[in-house]
Scaffold this motif. Structure first.
Motif, short mmCIF file in Angstrom:
data_model
loop_
_atom_site.label_atom_id
_atom_site.label_comp_id
_atom_site.label_asym_id
_atom_site.label_seq_id
_atom_site.Cartn_x
_atom_site.Cartn_y
_atom_site.Cartn_z
N TYR A 1 -21.28 2.20 -1.24
CA TYR A 1 -22.50 1.59 -0.73
C TYR A 1 -23.62 2.63 -0.75
O TYR A 1 -23.37 3.82 -0.55
CB TYR A 1 -22.30 1.08 0.70
N TYR B 1 -26.54 5.13 0.34
CA TYR B 1 -26.63 5.94 1.56
C TYR B 1 -27.50 5.23 2.59
O TYR B 1 -28.62 4.81 2.30
CB TYR B 1 -27.23 7.31 1.24
N GLY B 2 -26.96 5.09 3.80
CA GLY B 2 -27.71 4.48 4.89
C GLY B 2 -27.61 2.97 4.94
O GLY B 2 -28.10 2.35 5.89
N GLN B 3 -26.96 2.34 3.95
CA GLN B 3 -26.85 0.88 3.94
C GLN B 3 -25.62 0.45 4.72
O GLN B 3 -24.52 0.97 4.52
CB GLN B 3 -26.78 0.35 2.51
N ASN B 4 -25.81 -0.50 5.63
CA ASN B 4 -24.71 -1.01 6.44
C ASN B 4 -24.01 -2.13 5.67
O ASN B 4 -24.64 -3.14 5.33
CB ASN B 4 -25.24 -1.54 7.77
N SER C 1 -25.08 -6.31 4.01
CA SER C 1 -25.25 -6.35 2.56
C SER C 1 -24.04 -7.03 1.94
O SER C 1 -23.10 -7.44 2.62
CB SER C 1 -25.41 -4.93 2.00
N THR D 1 -30.61 -1.24 -3.74
CA THR D 1 -31.39 -1.07 -2.52
C THR D 1 -32.41 -2.20 -2.42
O THR D 1 -32.63 -2.97 -3.36
CB THR D 1 -32.11 0.28 -2.52
#
Length: 617
Positions: free
Chosen positions: A402, A404-407, A411, A522
């Motif tokens: 995933y 970086y920083g994506q939950n 998503s 993103t």
């Protein structure tokens, strides 16, 4: 029995009563409702009397130090006994003064306003010497006088002077000391005083401002201006920004500053600040300096802050400082070795980034035709023709993650890809690593056929040809694709990165090694993807002949609508500097292939064959 009134008010009592001070009278009025006789004894216990109440009242009287109503004459004739509860030899027991987190203390003088301020300050100064005495924010309220000090030793000494200083009227000066600092009220009058004090501390020649221990400035003794208060420090920064935006050096030593989060925009207000002293403050963590990282600091002082004690090695300390201030060459007064960087005498403008990089311009046709044909087959209903695109001993592996920083909960899940992800940092078992490595064109194409159906956005592709020799091509391709798995309400948009090693095969080329990485697009990438119409229905796979000659493969002309064409013209004009008319000509001649048009423009510009009228807007 004496006659009534004969000895009730003897002449000497009237003579020595302190008529100008209400301390005794206030207590006499108070004690009428407490069950006390005028001689100071308790009445006989009533039905509901609790003996603990008597102890609490005695403790309250001891703590408040209230006069029992006796005159000065009686007080002088009859010595006061020691207080056993506090273990003192005489007078009220002194409470131990606890240290304050900010080291600021409020000093209150009951009835201190009845005496001349100069007398009070002079008396206190004589008794606390040699400790420096600098009262801050002197104020009065009724008979009370209040000021603040910023030193524990001084506050503790003042606390010990309670009823130790003789006043002109025969009373002892009462002193109460507690931890605390005054509230800050920013007014126009206060700003004017701050501005005047800062003007006296400004060095015009060096563009330097010294605010060391600013709260102790002699011009500011009647106001509270401690810079550890965020609102006060922000006010001072605003004054600098309005009056001396060219400031180069700022000294904030010894101001007990603890946090700096409120200074996130200081690089906009003081863009030329290069020297910053923050020594002997209360900054505990190196991360607290992050809001200042936008400043072009070359010299900084942090010595005396708690954060300095957290580094055993100076190299680690310097490294952490340079993460926030990369250009620093002097730390805590010591010169540092120059930072490692580009050895460029002066800053230069880097060339604009391009979507495609080809180390060999002659390979452009081969790369373009190979990719067009490969992804046309990949997005078709059958991927079996890709057998001819891979070497018989080809190797293939896939990883997924995933962004970086994506939950993942917010998503699209990557469960299908994660199952066969060959991330060697996570897959420790040797046998499983070997199983996830697809070897041979049959195994590779079989795995690719199991992947979800897709539609790639060729306009999002970024192509880098890093190695080009007659024996080998190293090609990196990244871009967006839409996943067309059945059962999904909305087709998720993924991002891919492929690293391909391509070798000659007969009169054409084939893939010998491939690494594929898949992740979610993103939010920004998803907005830019698929600006052209998308045909989601799988098309019949074209025949892929084994090792076809590059020249025999016709180029695939993408379908581009009018809106997309206008966007491409605008983008080409912005990136090339040509006017809209010539930008349109360039795109039309390349069948609206933006990457190819950009490459041709670059080559023609190098040769100097583009006419000057193309750049007239």
């Amino acid at each position: 029995m004496p006659k009534p009134g004969k000895y009730n008010n003897p002449p000497w009592k009237k003579q020595f009563n302190n008529e100008h001070d209400s301390r005794g009278n206030e207590f006499n009025n108070h004690r009428r409702g407490t069950g006390l006789h005028t001689n100071g004894h308790f009445k006989p216990a009533k039905k509901n009397w609790n003996p603990h109440w008597g102890n609490a009242l005695r403790a309250h009287l001891d703590d408040e130090d209230i006069d029992m109503g006796v005159s000065n004459f009686e007080r002088q004739k009859k010595p006061i006994r020691g207080n056993k509860r506090h273990g003192t030899s005489g007078g009220r027991g002194r409470r131990k003064l606890l240290e304050s987190p900010t080291n600021w203390f409020r000093v209150t003088l009951p009835y201190g306003n009845k005496y001349d301020k100069a007398f009070v300050l002079r008396s206190l100064l004589e008794h606390v010497t040699p400790i420096p005495f600098a009262p801050v924010a002197w104020s009065t309220d009724g008979n009370f006088a209040t000021f603040y000090v910023d030193d524990y030793k001084l506050a503790d000494k003042l606390n010990s002077l309670d009823r130790q200083i003789d006043c002109p009227d025969g009373f002892k000066l009462a002193i109460r000391v507690h931890s605390g600092s005054p509230n800050v009220d920013i007014t126009d009058s206060l700003k004017a005083k701050l501005k005047a004090a800062m003007a006296n501390r400004y060095d015009l020649a060096n563009k330097a401002l010294d605010l060391t221990k600013f709260h102790a400035d002699p011009q500011l003794q009647d106001v509270f201006c401690a810079l550890f208060k965020p609102i006060m420090l922000l006010t001072v920064i605003d004054i600098m920004s309005e009056n001396i935006p060219e400031l180069v050096a700022l000294n904030l030593n010894e101001n007990r500053i603890q946090v700096l989060n409120h200074l996130k925009k200081i690089d906009k207000k003081l863009p030329n600040l290069k020297i910053l002293h923050l020594g002997n403050n209360k900054i505990r963590e190196m991360t607290m300096l992050d809001p200042l990282s936008g400043l072009p600091i070359v010299e900084v002082v942090l010595d005396g802050n708690p954060l300095c004690t957290k580094f055993r090695e100076r190299e680690a300390y310097i490294s952490e400082v340079r993460k926030r201030f990369p250009k620093v060459i002097k730390l805590d007064g010591i010169d540092l070795p120059p930072p490692i960087g580009f050895d460029i005498a002066e800053e230069v403008r880097l060339p604009p980034s391009v979507q495609t990089y080809l180390c060999n311009a002659e390979a452009q046709g081969i790369v373009r035709q190979f990719l067009e044909q490969y992804f046309q087959v990949f997005d078709s209903g059958s991927r079996q023709p890709l057998l001819q695109a891979y070497h018989e001993d080809a190797k293939f592996s896939m990883t997924s993650a995933y962004p970086y920083g994506q939950n993942p909960k917010n998503s699209s899940w990557l469960n299908w890809y994660n199952t066969d992800s060959r991330n060697i940092l996570r897959v420790q078992d040797h046998d499983r690593r070997l199983k996830l490595l697809k070897q041979g064109n049959l195994a590779v194409v079989s795995f690719l056929s199991e992947m979800p159906q897709s539609k790639h956005d060729i306009h999002s592709f970024t192509v880098d040809l890093n190695i080009s020799t007659p024996q080998l091509l190293l090609l990196n391709v990244s871009g967006m694709f839409r996943e067309l798995r059945s059962g999904h309400k909305t087709a998720p948009i993924r991002h891919f990165f492929r690293s391909l090693v391509i070798v000659p095969a007969g009169s054409g080329f084939c893939i010998a090694n491939e690494q594929l990485h898949v992740s979610n697009a993103t939010e920004q990438q998803a907005k830019l993807a698929f600006k052209t119409p998308i045909i989601q229905t799988p098309q019949p796979a074209p025949e892929l002949n084994a090792a076809p000659p590059a020249a025999a493969i016709p180029p695939v002309v993408p379908m581009v609508d009018d809106n997309t064409k206008q966007q491409m013209i605008q983008t080409m004009s912005q990136q090339s500097g040509m006017n809209l008319e010539w930008s349109q000509k360039c795109l039309e001649e390349t069948n609206w292939d933006f990457n190819r048009a950009a490459f041709i423009f670059t080559e023609l510009q190098k040769q100097g064959t583009i006419p000057a009228e193309a750049f007239v807007k």
